[in-house]
Design a protein around this motif. Structure first.
Motif, PDB file in Angstrom:
ATOM      1  N   GLU A  76      46.215 -26.767  -9.192  1.00  0.00           N
ATOM      2  CA  GLU A  76      47.106 -27.247  -8.138  1.00  0.00           C
ATOM      3  C   GLU A  76      47.734 -26.087  -7.378  1.00  0.00           C
ATOM      4  O   GLU A  76      47.778 -24.963  -7.868  1.00  0.00           O
ATOM      5  CB  GLU A  76      48.222 -28.105  -8.741  1.00  0.00           C
ATOM      6  N   PHE A  77      48.240 -26.393  -6.196  1.00  0.00           N
ATOM      7  CA  PHE A  77      49.002 -25.400  -5.448  1.00  0.00           C
ATOM      8  C   PHE A  77      50.360 -25.210  -6.107  1.00  0.00           C
ATOM      9  O   PHE A  77      50.978 -26.169  -6.579  1.00  0.00           O
ATOM     10  CB  PHE A  77      49.198 -25.828  -3.986  1.00  0.00           C
ATOM     11  N   VAL A  78      50.828 -23.981  -6.121  1.00  0.00           N
ATOM     12  CA  VAL A  78      52.141 -23.673  -6.683  1.00  0.00           C
ATOM     13  C   VAL A  78      53.213 -24.368  -5.848  1.00  0.00           C
ATOM     14  O   VAL A  78      53.193 -24.292  -4.623  1.00  0.00           O
ATOM     15  CB  VAL A  78      52.379 -22.146  -6.690  1.00  0.00           C
ATOM     16  N   ARG A  79      54.124 -25.053  -6.556  1.00  0.00           N
ATOM     17  CA  ARG A  79      55.230 -25.746  -5.884  1.00  0.00           C
ATOM     18  C   ARG A  79      56.583 -25.242  -6.359  1.00  0.00           C
ATOM     19  O   ARG A  79      57.608 -25.803  -5.994  1.00  0.00           O
ATOM     20  CB  ARG A  79      55.139 -27.256  -6.156  1.00  0.00           C
ATOM     21  N   GLY A  80      56.586 -24.242  -7.226  1.00  0.00           N
ATOM     22  CA  GLY A  80      57.847 -23.716  -7.724  1.00  0.00           C
ATOM     23  C   GLY A  80      58.478 -24.547  -8.825  1.00  0.00           C
ATOM     24  O   GLY A  80      59.661 -24.380  -9.133  1.00  0.00           O
ATOM     25  N   GLU A  81      57.703 -25.437  -9.438  1.00  0.00           N
ATOM     26  CA  GLU A  81      58.208 -26.277 -10.526  1.00  0.00           C
ATOM     27  C   GLU A  81      57.772 -25.686 -11.872  1.00  0.00           C
ATOM     28  O   GLU A  81      56.866 -24.862 -11.927  1.00  0.00           O
ATOM     29  CB  GLU A  81      57.652 -27.699 -10.386  1.00  0.00           C
ATOM     30  N   ASN A 105      46.655 -18.012  -5.382  1.00  0.00           N
ATOM     31  CA  ASN A 105      47.438 -19.164  -5.825  1.00  0.00           C
ATOM     32  C   ASN A 105      47.608 -19.143  -7.340  1.00  0.00           C
ATOM     33  O   ASN A 105      48.713 -19.351  -7.847  1.00  0.00           O
ATOM     34  CB  ASN A 105      46.769 -20.471  -5.380  1.00  0.00           C
ATOM     35  N   LEU A 106      46.530 -18.873  -8.077  1.00  0.00           N
ATOM     36  CA  LEU A 106      46.633 -18.810  -9.538  1.00  0.00           C
ATOM     37  C   LEU A 106      47.625 -17.737  -9.968  1.00  0.00           C
ATOM     38  O   LEU A 106      48.470 -17.959 -10.836  1.00  0.00           O
ATOM     39  CB  LEU A 106      45.259 -18.536 -10.163  1.00  0.00           C
ATOM     40  N   TYR A 131      52.616 -29.593 -13.745  1.00  0.00           N
ATOM     41  CA  TYR A 131      51.315 -29.498 -13.082  1.00  0.00           C
ATOM     42  C   TYR A 131      50.247 -30.207 -13.910  1.00  0.00           C
ATOM     43  O   TYR A 131      50.461 -30.537 -15.075  1.00  0.00           O
ATOM     44  CB  TYR A 131      50.949 -28.032 -12.859  1.00  0.00           C
ATOM     45  N   ASN A 132      49.070 -30.422 -13.304  1.00  0.00           N
ATOM     46  CA  ASN A 132      47.994 -31.140 -13.995  1.00  0.00           C
ATOM     47  C   ASN A 132      47.478 -30.354 -15.204  1.00  0.00           C
ATOM     48  O   ASN A 132      47.806 -29.184 -15.408  1.00  0.00           O
ATOM     49  CB  ASN A 132      46.861 -31.509 -13.025  1.00  0.00           C
ATOM     50  N   ASP A 133      46.660 -31.025 -16.021  1.00  0.00           N
ATOM     51  CA  ASP A 133      46.156 -30.422 -17.262  1.00  0.00           C
ATOM     52  C   ASP A 133      45.351 -29.152 -17.018  1.00  0.00           C
ATOM     53  O   ASP A 133      45.478 -28.183 -17.769  1.00  0.00           O
ATOM     54  CB  ASP A 133      45.302 -31.424 -18.046  1.00  0.00           C
ATOM     55  N   ASP A 134      44.497 -29.141 -15.985  1.00  0.00           N
ATOM     56  CA  ASP A 134      43.694 -27.951 -15.703  1.00  0.00           C
ATOM     57  C   ASP A 134      44.587 -26.747 -15.420  1.00  0.00           C
ATOM     58  O   ASP A 134      44.374 -25.660 -15.965  1.00  0.00           O
ATOM     59  CB  ASP A 134      42.767 -28.174 -14.495  1.00  0.00           C
ATOM     60  N   THR A 135      45.567 -26.938 -14.582  1.00  0.00           N
ATOM     61  CA  THR A 135      46.474 -25.845 -14.239  1.00  0.00           C
ATOM     62  C   THR A 135      47.201 -25.354 -15.486  1.00  0.00           C
ATOM     63  O   THR A 135      47.249 -24.152 -15.759  1.00  0.00           O
ATOM     64  CB  THR A 135      47.485 -26.296 -13.164  1.00  0.00           C
TER      65      THR A 135
END
Length: 181
Positions: free
Chosen positions: A46-51, A90-91, A56-60
């Motif tokens: 996922e894109f970083v959202r600062g959370e 992004n990662l 975030y999803n399982d892959d992330t």
């Protein structure tokens, strides 16, 4: 000890191929070394959202934690528009400032323009250093001409530089580990 290669390409195979060679060269030096190759094209990061990471999803969540748990890292990316891939940047944005403390973080890049070797020095090295990674003095840039039509490396100099990078990474990591002990 565990070495993870992270391929930032979402299409193609050249950076992944170079990372595979780095992992293999490292295993020849250190037969008990555990290795893993993370190909970002196989995950939905996922894109970083600062959370917090747990949001975030399982892959992330899995990829970030695998990287955090590794002893050594080697990042690979093709160079597009004089920059690393957006997926890799992004990662890297997921990691806190001390994420790579006491970890050696190698760099391999591929590209069609010779001057793109500078991306390693002026973009990736500062980010990895900011995250407190030990960046080896050498990195490996591979021009597209070093590959044949089925993405095999046909330049023996490239394979030698890959071997030297793997050796330097392991030597540095042993030094870091012994100074911690």
């Amino acid at each position: 000890m565990k070495l993870i290669g992270i391929s930032g390409e979402l299409t193609g195979w050249k950076a992944t191929m170079i990372l595979h060679h780095v992992l293999e060269a490292a295993k020849k030096v250190e037969p008990n070394l555990e290795t893993e190759l993370i190909e970002m094209k196989e995950y939905e990061i996922e894109f970083v959202r600062g959370e917090p990471l747990a949001y975030y999803n399982d892959d992330t969540f899995q990829v970030v934690n695998k990287i955090l748990d590794a002893d050594l890292l080697v990042f690979g990316t093709p160079i597009y528009q004089a920059s690393m891939t957006g997926a890799l940047k992004n990662l890297l944005d997921f990691f806190p400032v001390d994420a790579f403390k006491n970890k050696v973080t190698g760099i391999v890049t591929t590209g069609a323009i010779e001057k793109h070797f500078l991306v390693s020095e002026y973009q990736l090295r500062p980010i990895l250093s900011y995250l407190k990674g030990f960046v080896p003095t050498s990195n490996v840039f591979v021009h597209n001409d070093a590959f044949n039509e089925i993405n095999e490396i046909v330049d023996n100099d490239v394979l030698n530089r890959v071997k030297l990078l793997a050796e330097e990474m392991l030597r540095l990591q042993r030094s870091v580990a012994s100074s911690e002990g």
